[in-house]
Design an enzyme around this catalytic site. Structure first.
Site, PDB file in Angstrom:
ATOM      1  N   ALA A  20     -59.889 -67.453   6.345  1.00 22.80           N
ATOM      2  CA  ALA A  20     -59.955 -66.796   5.154  1.00 22.80           C
ATOM      3  C   ALA A  20     -59.001 -65.630   4.891  1.00 22.80           C
ATOM      4  O   ALA A  20     -58.333 -65.458   3.819  1.00 22.80           O
ATOM      5  CB  ALA A  20     -61.370 -66.209   4.870  1.00 22.80           C
ATOM      6  N   GLY A  73     -55.726 -67.158   4.237  1.00 25.78           N
ATOM      7  CA  GLY A  73     -55.851 -67.990   3.095  1.00 25.78           C
ATOM      8  C   GLY A  73     -55.681 -66.804   1.916  1.00 25.78           C
ATOM      9  O   GLY A  73     -55.333 -67.491   0.612  1.00 25.78           O
ATOM     10  N   ASP A  74     -56.350 -65.777   2.223  1.00 24.55           N
ATOM     11  CA  ASP A  74     -56.357 -64.962   0.869  1.00 24.55           C
ATOM     12  C   ASP A  74     -55.130 -64.345   0.424  1.00 24.55           C
ATOM     13  O   ASP A  74     -54.536 -64.199  -0.501  1.00 24.55           O
ATOM     14  CB  ASP A  74     -57.105 -63.585   1.464  1.00 24.55           C
ATOM     15  CG  ASP A  74     -57.211 -62.416   0.187  1.00 24.55           C
ATOM     16  OD1 ASP A  74     -57.718 -62.740  -0.840  1.00 24.55           O
ATOM     17  OD2 ASP A  74     -56.811 -61.537   0.875  1.00 24.55           O
ATOM     18  N   GLY A  75     -54.070 -64.191   1.730  1.00 25.03           N
ATOM     19  CA  GLY A  75     -52.655 -63.782   1.271  1.00 25.03           C
ATOM     20  C   GLY A  75     -51.971 -64.997   0.547  1.00 25.03           C
ATOM     21  O   GLY A  75     -50.945 -64.570  -0.245  1.00 25.03           O
TER      22      GLY A  75
END
Length: 133
Positions: A23, A26-28
């Site tokens: 995550a 994935g956030d980036g």
């Protein structure tokens, strides 16, 4: 030299990364896609650009948009999404419910997993579907 823009890790390496780690990556990935989307579509400029980005990357909005892609996910993607949703997070932002934050974490874990596998086209396909109004 490792090319981190075009990385594709072996499955064993990816499996060793926690859901929170996926995550985090994935956030980036998601934020970069949102920023690119806003600039490419002229949706916002200047100070409004930051506000528009924040509006799209907040957990409630991510959770809402994640619902659009759930029917499109493969079995393996669904498993990663579930794993991300069930990750043990220690704090939830005030502006999000626990369910919204879990969905947003699941989406980010999925994008992190796809990124580490080198599946840029699949990330784009899902993102485009999420951004359709």
């Amino acid at each position: 030299m490792t090319d981190y823009f075009s990385i594709a890790l072996p499955e064993d390496n990816i499996r060793a990364i926690s859901s929170i780690g996926l995550a985090h990556i994935g956030d980036g990935v998601y934020e970069l896609l949102v920023r690119t989307y806003l600039c490419a579509h002229g949706k916002a400029t200047g100070k409004g650009l930051h506000r528009a980005t924040v509006d799209l990357v907040r957990a409630p909005e991510q959770a809402r948009r994640a619902q659009r892609i759930l029917p499109l996910l493969t079995e393996a993607e669904q498993e990663v999404f579930r794993r991300g949703r069930n990750a043990h997070v220690h704090s939830i932002p005030q502006h999000a419910s626990r369910a919204e934050y879990q969905q947003a974490t699941a989406l980010e874990a999925l994008f992190g997993w796809l990124y580490l596998r080198g599946q840029r086209a699949r990330i784009n396909e899902l993102f485009v579907c999420m951004m359709e109004e």
